[in-house]
Scaffold this motif. Sequence first.
Motif, PDB file in Angstrom:
ATOM      1  N   ASN B 169       0.838  -1.205   0.000  1.00 46.76           N
ATOM      2  CA  ASN B 169       0.000   0.000   0.000  1.00 46.76           C
ATOM      3  C   ASN B 169       0.869   1.249   0.000  1.00 46.76           C
ATOM      4  N   CYS B 181      -5.219   5.593  -0.454  1.00 43.13           N
ATOM      5  CA  CYS B 181      -4.407   4.384  -0.407  1.00 43.13           C
ATOM      6  C   CYS B 181      -4.345   3.795  -1.817  1.00 43.13           C
ATOM      7  N   LYS B 190      -7.122   1.967  -3.692  1.00 37.92           N
ATOM      8  CA  LYS B 190      -7.810   0.962  -2.875  1.00 37.92           C
ATOM      9  C   LYS B 190      -8.935   1.617  -2.095  1.00 37.92           C
ATOM     10  N   ASN B 213       1.863  -0.776  12.628  1.00 36.50           N
ATOM     11  CA  ASN B 213       0.549  -0.737  11.967  1.00 36.50           C
ATOM     12  C   ASN B 213      -0.141   0.612  12.179  1.00 36.50           C
ATOM     13  N   GLU B 235      -4.594  -0.884   6.823  1.00 33.85           N
ATOM     14  CA  GLU B 235      -5.409  -1.708   5.921  1.00 33.85           C
ATOM     15  C   GLU B 235      -6.776  -1.098   5.659  1.00 33.85           C
ATOM     16  N   THR B 236      -7.425  -0.646   6.740  1.00 29.18           N
ATOM     17  CA  THR B 236      -8.809  -0.193   6.595  1.00 29.18           C
ATOM     18  C   THR B 236      -8.918   1.318   6.468  1.00 29.18           C
TER      19      THR B 236
END
Lengths: 296, 557
Positions: B169, B181, B190, B213, B235-236
């Motif tokens: 990413n 992202c 994304k 993270n 990620e989110t």
Amino acid sequence: MNIRKLIAASACAMTIVAAQTPPPANPQNGRGARGGGRGPNFPQQTRPLAAPEVLARGKALYGVHCSACHGGDLRGGDQGGPNLLRSMLALGDQHGELIGPVILGSRQDKGMPAFNLLATDTTALAEYIHSVLALVGRQGSPPGGEGGANLKILVGNAEAGKAFFDGKCASCHSISGDLKGIATKFPEPRTLQNTWVSGGAGRGRGGRGGGEDPSAKPTTVTVTLGDGRKVEGRLVRIDDFDVSLIQSNGVRQTIAREGDAPKVEVHDPNAAHKALVPTLSDKDMHDVTAYLATNK
Amino acid sequence: MTPMKKVLLSISSLSLFLQGQAQNGLDPVDILKPLSDQWTTYSGDYSGKRYSALAQINQTTVKNLGLAWVTRVTAGTGPSGSAPGGGGGRGGGASAPIIVGGLGTGDLNTGGARFSGSILQVNGILYLSSPDNAWAVDARDGTILWHFYWKTRGGTHTGNRGLGMWHNNLYLETHDDMLVCLDATTGREKWHKEIASFDQQYFSSMAPIVVGNHVLVGTGNDLDAPGFLQSFDPETGDRQWIHYTVPMNAGDPGVDTWASLDAARHGGAQVWIPGSYDPETHLYIFGTGNPTPAYTTGRGEGDNLYTCALVAVNVDTGKMAWYYQTSPHDTHDWDSTETPILVDAPFHGAMRKLVLTATRNGYFFTLDRVSGEHLVTGKFGLVNNWASGLDSQGRPKRDPGKDATVPGSLVNGDVTNYPPPAYSPDTGFFYVPENNSLRISYLIDDDPRGSMGLGGTMGGGGLSFGSALIALDYKTGKVAWRHMLSGGSSGLLTTAGKLLFGGDGSGNVVAYDPASGKPIWHSRIGSVGNAPETYMLDGHQYLLAVGDDQLFAFVLH
């Protein structure tokens, strides 16, 4: 700011550099500033305004109910109402859905009174607030930003200024000679002060940006070559590796440099002022300006 | 073949090729390594030193440094220069695919590419950004692999400071306040998340910093809004924490340094340049921006915490561990956002964990980075006159006479700015660009309520005393050497090859001797962007520098 601007700014060294200077912009106080980086183009400046009759109604209501506390210009008032032009709530509002409930009484515990107004009126008030927010200028400056015209710049003592001039300036200038009528040439006191402090050459204009006057005396350079020959001319560019100049016959020449060879002497017409200005106190500066201002 | 088919074909063959290349992306643990082969985060590593362990290019070999490739990079939807040789399109290179995102209409993005941020180099691919644009470029030959273009809704378009990376990413901040992202392989989006309110006139340009993270994100604002640092899930894109840099609630520490809670909540302290990270203490240490209104009254007479300060927050919680204010009650719009540098070095006979910073007001500080204890203050700048000495905590004491005044005050301009400093453990010197100028600062809005934002002032009568590259001794805060330049310096890079690289403001990228400032090598490439960088591929050390809108990569010949 980007490096290019950094260079430009340090070259003329007069720009007040903003926190994060955006690319060059047209000085823009009105609304409708579209175009990337050209003055504010946040939603407040680009959204359509409400119909004129709605704004007129909102303005009238604001004058009656709100201006005493929030100020006629919305920038806050004596009676405790905060500045609405930087209000996070007003900025986030679209058409009164956030401002309306505050007007109707949701903040009474914090000193914001409740008003018994119709929904059309609270909407009109919100739309009016947005129409003033639209006038906020670049980098958050308040509407009508180019103010200050009425402020008193000439606070110095002209007599003390004359004494300073006779002691520190008269070796190069004469008030009845080269500087005769300087206050007629530069009637605006800030421009007059900027001009004499920076040594003229268009550096007096002030404000943001502003380059040097093309009619200004150029910086010249003399290069003494290894064989003793001298090359002279107007300085185009100099760095650790090259010096470029334009000779009196118009021919441009670039000469390589290596350390101290060849010998390079730069003649900055502004050297005198660069030596003088760091020693000036603000009082000396104001006194001299007051003195020059009498020289119409 | 129709041009459209050709493009499609090249997209599909390109992504096949790329899938083989960048399998794993960047494991966040790799960012913990000292700067060497790759360039994995804004400063190359977390320390902010911009000191590379690479020594193939060194004082002896640097004379053989020559061009490997040059690529012009074009912003917006114009032609993407993919072919080497300045993007002239020779050599039949296919155009890079342009992936378009964004919520605007596309009529607001104007101007060419502006590179005032860092460039990542991971697995042989460079990732770079300009406002509203991001690119992947082959680090070996300069081919543009993909180009992402964000149709902006507007916002104050300052420079974009670069991308952050976590596995595959990439993260880009946009000036209309999105964190975007991207898939590093394809450049496809994304997701995007709003990180600040565009309505409230925030604009976002910081290079996101990935720590474990966490994706750390800062924003800017000129309209009297509170500053903050935020952490997002890589990620989110969900927010993990937000740390405000001004007091936001009655009773918050520091609120008594403001005229009122309302003043504090509009007090600025924006976070727009990345900080540095200490993995041992989990402290992310960053500088905050100026208070607002910037030049006028309206904030009370107090220090205005935590504006113009070095702030250490625990990266897991967002809670502040310590702060040190480098410019209490600033009145000159001099942010202290400059990237701090973390070094372990001797101090008064003992090894200390230090943090060093040189701020826009022309002062240099050495602190203990674990406790925030003040150790040294130094002053730089040839005509730095805005303060009258230091207070008991080593902080410069502002001279109120040098604030903007109605008849004008003669005061220095900002002495340095965001272009990153560097530190070499070989010399023990901290290197920073220095600007020397005086100007008259006028107050043009004497409203007792104060002005707003950066309003209420005007400058004039400026005189430049030249720019310089300087070396500061962290033990004393004294200037060890000063090399005058004819233009303004760019940000800097140092290496174990005993070299110091920077732009000289005259269009040259220069290698200097870090012990003395003597220039050793140069190439005239145009206005040098943010700071030169270096990386190693296939046994070759590259020097990478931006010249105007072109990338120049040099190797030894």
